[in-house]
Design a protein around this motif. Structure first.
Motif, short mmCIF file in Angstrom:
data_model
loop_
_atom_site.label_atom_id
_atom_site.label_comp_id
_atom_site.label_asym_id
_atom_site.label_seq_id
_atom_site.Cartn_x
_atom_site.Cartn_y
_atom_site.Cartn_z
N PRO A 156 -17.54 -8.23 -41.09
CA PRO A 156 -17.55 -9.47 -41.88
C PRO A 156 -17.24 -10.71 -41.05
O PRO A 156 -17.78 -11.79 -41.31
CB PRO A 156 -16.48 -9.23 -42.95
N VAL A 157 -16.36 -10.57 -40.06
CA VAL A 157 -16.04 -11.70 -39.19
C VAL A 157 -17.25 -12.06 -38.33
O VAL A 157 -17.57 -13.24 -38.14
CB VAL A 157 -14.82 -11.38 -38.31
N ARG A 159 -20.36 -11.57 -39.09
CA ARG A 159 -21.35 -12.20 -39.98
C ARG A 159 -20.97 -13.66 -40.25
O ARG A 159 -21.83 -14.55 -40.29
CB ARG A 159 -21.44 -11.43 -41.30
N SER A 160 -19.69 -13.91 -40.44
CA SER A 160 -19.24 -15.28 -40.68
C SER A 160 -19.48 -16.16 -39.46
O SER A 160 -19.98 -17.29 -39.58
CB SER A 160 -17.75 -15.26 -41.06
N LEU A 161 -19.15 -15.65 -38.28
CA LEU A 161 -19.36 -16.42 -37.05
C LEU A 161 -20.85 -16.70 -36.83
O LEU A 161 -21.24 -17.79 -36.40
CB LEU A 161 -18.79 -15.66 -35.85
N ARG A 163 -23.14 -17.31 -38.75
CA ARG A 163 -23.77 -18.29 -39.63
C ARG A 163 -23.80 -19.70 -39.03
O ARG A 163 -24.55 -20.55 -39.49
CB ARG A 163 -23.06 -18.31 -40.99
N SER A 164 -23.00 -19.94 -37.99
CA SER A 164 -22.97 -21.27 -37.38
C SER A 164 -23.44 -21.21 -35.93
O SER A 164 -23.34 -20.17 -35.27
CB SER A 164 -21.55 -21.85 -37.43
#
Length: 276
Positions: A156-157, A159-161, A163-164
């Motif tokens: 999940p981390v 995937r979050s990273l 995105r930018s």
């Protein structure tokens, strides 16, 4: 032009069977693509689509990477084991002396296959093996850091990273000059491929003493090096040219260590120039 991953069961002359994953598309003289350490065949996209307009293109997952399982038992990942295995894979796939293209580890393997006269031509993009001891230690340190980061970061981390643009740069900036151009989905997939690669540690261990020091006679060779390669520094390309005097050395402006994403059109042109 879609392609699905298939699996080939390779039967080496003197060892247990090995399974390799691959994607295959197009028609014409065969071109085989081989990725670098910790990566997977998807690293080549979209280059295969460009090449498939005129050639049959086979992108491999090297043993212990991507969808290819680890080598059986206590098999070594050294060149003496992997190079004959790849030559056997060509036979199993029905391609006689294909053109081969490799990046990093794949570039080193492509040059070794050229030296073994198992291929028609070699295009090596930032190939491993032309380093000084200090340069090798630096590169291996960066790779170990990337591997440790991939191991430590929960999905999940990641995937979050991804995105930018800044997050993608933090994950892949060591290998791409333009990590922001890589899609979030691709960055998540290649981080997962690195994290789950059973071949990473044994391949890195086998590379501790590797240096490419011999010529590749009677086979057309192109060596391409990204001007912004931060892992294997561009000066190693000059060393490669001195080692293989007949090779064509091509600068890849604005490209990093894995140039296929930074400038796929340029990479495809370099490959087609060599094949032609």
């Amino acid at each position: 032009m879609a392609a699905s991953v298939s699996f080939a069961r390779i039967r080496p002359d003197d060892g247990p069977p090995v399974t390799l994953a691959y994607e295959r598309k197009g028609a014409g003289e065969p071109i085989v693509l081989m990725h670098g350490i910790g990566h997977h065949l998807q690293a080549w996209r979209p280059v295969p689509d460009i090449l498939a307009a005129s050639h049959e293109v086979i992108a491999l997952d090297l043993p212990g990477f991507g969808a290819s399982p680890a080598l059986p038992g206590d098999s070594s990942y050294d060149l003496a084991t992997v190079v004959p295995l790849l030559a056997a894979a060509f036979r199993e796939l029905g391609v006689e002396r294909p053109h081969v293209v490799g990046n990093s580890l794949g570039g080193l393997l492509a040059l070794e296959l050229g030296r073994a006269k198992a291929v028609r031509s070699v295009t090596a993009l930032s190939p491993a093996g032309f380093w000084t001891p200090a340069e090798r230690r630096y590169a291996f340190g960066v790779l170990r850091g990337m591997y440790a980061g991939a191991q430590a970061l929960p999905e999940p981390v990641v995937r979050s990273l991804a995105r930018s643009v800044i997050g993608r740069a933090s994950l892949t900036g060591s290998i791409y000059a333009h990590p922001g151009r890589r899609s979030a989905e691709a960055v998540v997939a290649e981080t997962r491929a690195l994290r789950e690669a059973p071949g990473f540690a044994p391949t890195l261990a086998a590379g501790q003493t590797v240096r490419f020091t011999g010529d590749v006679p009677d086979v057309p060779v192109t060596i391409g090096w990204g001007s912004r390669d931060r892992l294997l520094l561009p000066r190693q390309g000059v060393r490669a040219k001195h080692t293989i005097p007949g090779a064509r050395l091509v600068r890849l402006p604005g490209c990093g260590h894995v140039p296929m994403n930074d400038d796929p059109g340029l990479v495809a042109r370099v490959i087609l120039d060599t094949v032609g």
